[in-house]
Design a protein around this motif. Structure first.
Motif, PDB file in Angstrom:
ATOM      1  N   LEU A 116      27.330  24.215 -38.118  1.00 19.78           N
ATOM      2  CA  LEU A 116      27.304  25.261 -39.126  1.00 19.78           C
ATOM      3  C   LEU A 116      25.927  25.899 -39.118  1.00 19.78           C
ATOM      4  O   LEU A 116      24.918  25.211 -38.954  1.00 19.78           O
ATOM      5  CB  LEU A 116      27.610  24.686 -40.515  1.00 19.78           C
ATOM      6  N   LYS A 117      25.873  27.205 -39.303  1.00 16.31           N
ATOM      7  CA  LYS A 117      24.619  27.949 -39.216  1.00 16.31           C
ATOM      8  C   LYS A 117      24.376  28.709 -40.510  1.00 16.31           C
ATOM      9  O   LYS A 117      25.311  29.239 -41.127  1.00 16.31           O
ATOM     10  CB  LYS A 117      24.696  28.939 -38.048  1.00 16.31           C
ATOM     11  N   ALA A 118      23.111  28.777 -40.928  1.00 17.88           N
ATOM     12  CA  ALA A 118      22.713  29.597 -42.073  1.00 17.88           C
ATOM     13  C   ALA A 118      21.376  30.243 -41.753  1.00 17.88           C
ATOM     14  O   ALA A 118      20.542  29.667 -41.050  1.00 17.88           O
ATOM     15  CB  ALA A 118      22.608  28.753 -43.339  1.00 17.88           C
ATOM     16  N   GLY A 119      21.178  31.468 -42.257  1.00 16.72           N
ATOM     17  CA  GLY A 119      19.918  32.162 -42.001  1.00 16.72           C
ATOM     18  C   GLY A 119      19.641  33.212 -43.050  1.00 16.72           C
ATOM     19  O   GLY A 119      20.534  33.639 -43.783  1.00 16.72           O
ATOM     20  N   ALA A 120      18.382  33.634 -43.114  1.00 14.54           N
ATOM     21  CA  ALA A 120      17.975  34.668 -44.062  1.00 14.54           C
ATOM     22  C   ALA A 120      16.771  35.408 -43.504  1.00 14.54           C
ATOM     23  O   ALA A 120      15.944  34.835 -42.790  1.00 14.54           O
ATOM     24  CB  ALA A 120      17.641  34.063 -45.426  1.00 14.54           C
ATOM     25  N   GLY A 121      16.684  36.700 -43.844  1.00 14.89           N
ATOM     26  CA  GLY A 121      15.568  37.512 -43.371  1.00 14.89           C
ATOM     27  C   GLY A 121      15.746  38.955 -43.786  1.00 14.89           C
ATOM     28  O   GLY A 121      16.084  39.245 -44.933  1.00 14.89           O
ATOM     29  N   ALA A 122      15.563  39.875 -42.839  1.00 13.17           N
ATOM     30  CA  ALA A 122      15.672  41.308 -43.114  1.00 13.17           C
ATOM     31  C   ALA A 122      16.518  41.979 -42.046  1.00 13.17           C
ATOM     32  O   ALA A 122      16.515  41.574 -40.882  1.00 13.17           O
ATOM     33  CB  ALA A 122      14.291  41.949 -43.151  1.00 13.17           C
ATOM     34  N   MET A 123      17.258  43.011 -42.472  1.00 14.88           N
ATOM     35  CA  MET A 123      18.061  43.812 -41.538  1.00 14.88           C
ATOM     36  C   MET A 123      17.588  45.256 -41.593  1.00 14.88           C
ATOM     37  O   MET A 123      17.248  45.771 -42.661  1.00 14.88           O
ATOM     38  CB  MET A 123      19.541  43.733 -41.879  1.00 14.88           C
ATOM     39  N   PHE A 124      17.570  45.902 -40.420  1.00  7.32           N
ATOM     40  CA  PHE A 124      17.126  47.284 -40.287  1.00  7.32           C
ATOM     41  C   PHE A 124      18.292  48.116 -39.748  1.00  7.32           C
ATOM     42  O   PHE A 124      18.887  47.769 -38.725  1.00  7.32           O
ATOM     43  CB  PHE A 124      15.930  47.366 -39.339  1.00  7.32           C
TER      44      PHE A 124
END
Length: 198
Positions: A116-124
């Motif tokens: 299982l994968k989880a992630g967070a950050g910014a999208m452009f």
């Protein structure tokens, strides 16, 4: 957004060049593999949609890919950083999405396999023709799952599926805020296959 595009491209090239060296590197980790570095790349298709109070684009299907690298933090856990991109050209308009995230992979067993994968950050976001351009920079999260299939002692083939979503972004037109564009949302569904080296 050319800088973001160049950044993602540089990351992909760096991963591909470093892969053979990392694959031959012996781990100095403690039992369980903590501290061992890994890198990966992948590609596939994705369906993306951008909407705001003043706009509701249709969902579009295009090409997507990622490059990521990190370290093993435990017998069941990998941590890393990921660059993710999506591209579609339609009626003379280029639609592009780029995401830069911190990611974590939780495996069902110590010998990899299902994760299982989880992630967070910014999208452009960029949508442009030869004259005009829409842009947005938006907080971003993602979840996903995949399965690592061993093809060698340091190489895995990984079918994967991801869902990415954003919230509360400001849409801009040629650098100026769009009226009704302060509640911009982006969603992306990805399916593809990747490669990982340890």
């Amino acid at each position: 957004m050319r800088a973001a595009h160049a950044c993602l491209g540089t990351l992909v090239v760096s991963v591909l060049l470093a892969a053979p060296l990392l694959a031959q590197t012996k781990s100095t980790a403690t039992p369980g593999g903590q501290g061992k570095f890994w890198i990966g790349v992948g590609a596939g298709g994705a369906s993306a949609r951008v909407s705001c109070d003043a706009c509701k684009d249709p969902r579009r299907t295009g090409f997507s890919g990622y490059a990521r690298l990190g370290t093993r933090a435990g017998r069941h856990l990998l941590l890393g950083a990921e660059g993710n991109g999506w591209y579609k050209r339609e009626n003379g308009i280029r639609f592009q999405l780029y995401a830069l995230d911190a990611v974590a992979f939780l495996y069902a067993g110590p010998k990899r396999g299902l994760y299982l994968k989880a992630g967070a950050g910014a999208m452009f976001y960029v949508a442009k023709d030869t004259v005009d351009k829409f842009t947005a920079t938006v907080p971003h999260v993602q979840i996903g799952l995949g399965y690592d299939l061993p093809l060698g002692p340091s190489f895995w083939l990984t079918p994967y599926a991801n869902f990415q979503a954003t919230w509360k972004g400001q849409l801009k037109f040629n650098g100026a805020d769009v009226q009704g564009g302060s509640n911009t949302h982006i969603s992306v569904i990805q399916i593809g296959i990747g490669m990982t080296w340890h």
